[in-house]
Scaffold this motif. Sequence first.
Motif, PDB file in Angstrom:
ATOM      1  N   LEU A  58      68.277  32.935  51.159  1.00 11.95           N
ATOM      2  CA  LEU A  58      69.394  32.458  51.969  1.00 11.95           C
ATOM      3  C   LEU A  58      70.701  32.596  51.196  1.00 11.95           C
ATOM      4  O   LEU A  58      70.716  32.440  49.973  1.00 11.95           O
ATOM      5  N   PRO A  59      71.817  32.859  51.873  1.00 12.18           N
ATOM      6  CA  PRO A  59      73.109  32.793  51.188  1.00 12.18           C
ATOM      7  C   PRO A  59      73.313  31.388  50.625  1.00 12.18           C
ATOM      8  O   PRO A  59      73.030  30.396  51.314  1.00 12.18           O
ATOM      9  N   PRO A  60      73.770  31.250  49.388  1.00 11.73           N
ATOM     10  CA  PRO A  60      73.962  29.912  48.814  1.00 11.73           C
ATOM     11  C   PRO A  60      74.847  29.012  49.668  1.00 11.73           C
ATOM     12  O   PRO A  60      74.616  27.800  49.739  1.00 11.73           O
ATOM     13  N   THR A  63      72.736  27.380  52.255  1.00  9.94           N
ATOM     14  CA  THR A  63      71.957  26.281  51.681  1.00  9.94           C
ATOM     15  C   THR A  63      72.823  25.040  51.517  1.00  9.94           C
ATOM     16  O   THR A  63      72.406  23.921  51.850  1.00  9.94           O
ATOM     17  N   GLY A 165      77.936  28.651  45.108  1.00  9.55           N
ATOM     18  CA  GLY A 165      78.071  28.638  46.564  1.00  9.55           C
ATOM     19  C   GLY A 165      77.596  27.368  47.228  1.00  9.55           C
ATOM     20  O   GLY A 165      78.319  26.729  47.997  1.00  9.55           O
TER      21      GLY A 165
END
Length: 232
Positions: A58-60, A63, A165
């Motif tokens: 997942l893109p940080p 999350t 992120g």
Amino acid sequence: MSALTPDDLQAVLLSLRVALAAIVVGLPIAVAVAVAQARGRFAARVVLDALVTLPLVLPPVATGFFLLLLLGRRGLVGAWLETVGIVFAFDWTGAALAAGVMAFPLMVRPIRLAIEATDREVDEVARTLGAGPLTRFFRITLPLAAPGVAAGAILGFAKAVGEFGATITFVAAIPGETLTLPSAIYAATQSPGAEARAVALCAVAAAIAVVAVLASDAAGRWAARAARGEKG
């Protein structure tokens, strides 16, 4: 290093504090999950494997957003936690939580591989001699998997120090509260004339990463020797 401001130094110390908290809390959970993945025989194992891997794919930012929806002050769980005095959003504890979530897969994988590499016959012999599950785990499995545990802890620590992120999405970048090293680097790159600060902060981050990698290698070799009963 002279280019660093007091806020920058505070950000470095906060990142180390956040990463240490993330590992202290997350490592026992990572060991338990790794054991379940390596030795477990249950239908939901595939689901567990997917959940462990999810922070890596997942893109940080996604999350961090999910953490905000779940544990924010108006989140599904966060609103209730706030009534009992537990707050994660926009607090350093939330930064530790976000860093721990992102570092979790890196902790679990080497531990799982180390457990899978242990000789199951040793465990079976101990079982036939009357050793219970906890005794076998703490006296046999865990010592044999110690190199993986050490590697997972140190690599997870390095990842937690560098997490950006998810952290900035969940807890923002409040100086003295949630401004971590990666957030400070990003802020410096966005400030005209702060190139020297950005370079100095990147040098600190690189130094921490190199030390973590060297420590991981040394700890793995030491743990392997200890598991074999060697000295020195």
